[in-house]
Design an enzyme around this catalytic site. Structure first.
Site, PDB file in Angstrom:
ATOM      1  N   HIS A 197       0.767  -4.618  -2.274  1.00 16.84           N
ATOM      2  CA  HIS A 197       1.299  -5.446  -3.172  1.00 16.84           C
ATOM      3  C   HIS A 197       1.959  -4.170  -3.775  1.00 16.84           C
ATOM      4  CE1 HIS A 197      -1.691  -8.392  -2.871  1.00 16.84           C
ATOM      5  NE2 HIS A 197      -1.461  -9.158  -3.954  1.00 16.84           N
ATOM      6  N   GLU A 200       5.824  -6.162  -7.612  1.00 16.43           N
ATOM      7  CA  GLU A 200       5.413  -7.576  -8.243  1.00 16.43           C
ATOM      8  C   GLU A 200       5.832  -7.339  -9.799  1.00 16.43           C
ATOM      9  OE1 GLU A 200       1.237  -8.660  -8.639  1.00 16.43           O
ATOM     10  OE2 GLU A 200       1.595 -10.886  -8.885  1.00 16.43           O
ATOM     11  N   ASP A 278      -0.860 -17.063  -2.897  1.00 20.26           N
ATOM     12  CA  ASP A 278      -1.428 -15.913  -3.761  1.00 20.26           C
ATOM     13  C   ASP A 278      -2.884 -16.153  -4.110  1.00 20.26           C
ATOM     14  OD1 ASP A 278      -1.703 -13.298  -4.768  1.00 20.26           O
ATOM     15  OD2 ASP A 278       0.129 -13.671  -6.319  1.00 20.26           O
ATOM     16  N   ASP A 279      -2.778 -16.869  -5.361  1.00 19.27           N
ATOM     17  CA  ASP A 279      -4.294 -17.503  -5.898  1.00 19.27           C
ATOM     18  C   ASP A 279      -3.992 -18.892  -6.089  1.00 19.27           C
ATOM     19  OD1 ASP A 279      -5.722 -14.538  -6.117  1.00 19.27           O
ATOM     20  OD2 ASP A 279      -3.496 -14.410  -6.999  1.00 19.27           O
TER      21      ASP A 279
END
Ligand code: HPA
Ligand code: ZN
Length: 336
Positions: A197, A200, A278-279
């Site tokens: 990641h 972001e 993602d989530d």
């Protein structure tokens, strides 16, 4: 002719940015809390959903790590991943490369074997039930230190032949990629792929560090790379895949509005962008919800390109990628 969102929903696709712990729906959270006798700080599923209002990444992470506390046994991890794979199959996901955060579990006393064996069992079932193939990506928590990351890599030793890659997640700002340079080098020497990641919430310099210091094969998020035209050109030239997560970006205030999302600019800049959830249990949707959210900004060819990029950016071998691209071409031709 079918509308763009319906067209996108039916596209064969790969999902390359999915935290399996982030697919824990409140209903399953309650069921596992009951099964394991774990207290959770919510009275109802509605109360859990109402708590999912975040103003940044850390806000989300605090609640996400708390939710993961209900995951205790191998069976819990199988049930968690099976629920995700069933949902993904309904969104015509043909292949998924899923992140898991071992430290979130081993630090609570859950054995590494329970986590990995539980996920592997669900992966085998998903392939048998849906023909949905998958790979595991072991993520290091970047708010913890390098020594803990090395210990995690060692603890995963018995399963490394069933792990495709290492990744880097959790609190980005203040935890730059270079903090993990040596453990990523070791993972590379062991034959693992590398993803991280970056960009972001962190600056473009973190994206450059992930390329130069971690030697990543794929970039997770990467939004803030767009602030640096030279970096964008470098990413485009190298064919680096970006795993972009539109609804996550909206929920974590990386973008103010979905119509201000940079996905179109990314594609126009020649970036190999992909769409991911993602989530999904926390951010209001699975991969097709993400496609639906950005479809109004994109052309039909853009939507096909996003699906194509998902296979090209995967860790599948060339023959499997070619098969998936043929399936994609057939779908596009059937909906011309
Ligand atoms: N960013 C960083 N860490 C995470 C995320 C994310 O979007 N989701 C789960 N862990
Ligand atoms: Zn993520």
């Amino acid at each position: 002719m079918i509308d763009p969102a319906t067209f996108a929903a039916g596209l064969p696709k790969a999902e390359l940015h999915l935290h399996i712990e982030g697919s824990l729906e409140p209903e399953l959270m309650f069921a596992l809390a009951k099964r394991n006798g774990v207290a959770i700080p919510f009275a109802s599923v509605e109360e859990v959903r109402a708590a999912y209002e975040f103003s940044n990444l850390q806000d989300f992470l605090d609640i996400y790590y708390r939710g993961a506390d209900v995951l205790r046994t191998e069976r819990d991890f199988t049930d968690l991943a099976t629920a995700y794979f069933n949902r993904a199959a309904a969104d015509t996901v043909r292949h998924a490369e899923i992140f898991f955060d071992p430290q979130t579990h081993t630090d609570r006393g859950v054995p590494m074997a329970a986590v990995i064996e539980g996920l592997l069992a669900a992966m085998a079932q998903a392939e048998a039930a849906h023909g949905l193939t998958s790979r595991l990506i072991l993520c290091f928590l970047r708010h913890l230190d390098e020594e803990a990351a090395f210990a995690t890599l060692t603890a995963a030793g018995p399963w490394l032949d069933r792990i495709a890659a290492v990744g880097l997640d959790s609190s980005e700002v203040g935890n730059p990629p270079e903090k993990f340079a040596r453990v990523f080098a070791r993972a590379g020497d062991m034959g693992l792929r590398r993803v991280a990641h970056a960009g972001e919430e962190g600056p473009p310099a973190y994206v450059a560090q992930a390329l130069d210091t971690l030697r990543i094969d794929r970039l997770d998020h990467g939004n803030r790379a767009m602030e640096d035209p030279l970096l964008v050109a470098r990413l485009a030239r190298s064919g680096m895949a970006l795993t972009v997560c539109p609804l996550s970006n909206l929920k974590l205030c990386v973008v103010d509005r979905i119509d201000a999302h940079p996905i179109r600019a990314m594609l126009r800049a020649g970036l190999r962008a992909t769409i991911n959830s993602d989530d999904p249990a926390y951010f209001g949707g699975y991969v097709n919800d993400n496609f639906r959210a950005i479809a109004p900004q994109l052309t039909r060819d853009d939507l096909i390109a996003l699906a194509r990029n998902s296979f090209l950016g995967s860790f599948l071998d060339d023959a499997a990628v070619a098969d998936h691209l043929a399936g994609l071409d057939a779908y596009a031709a059937a909906h011309a």
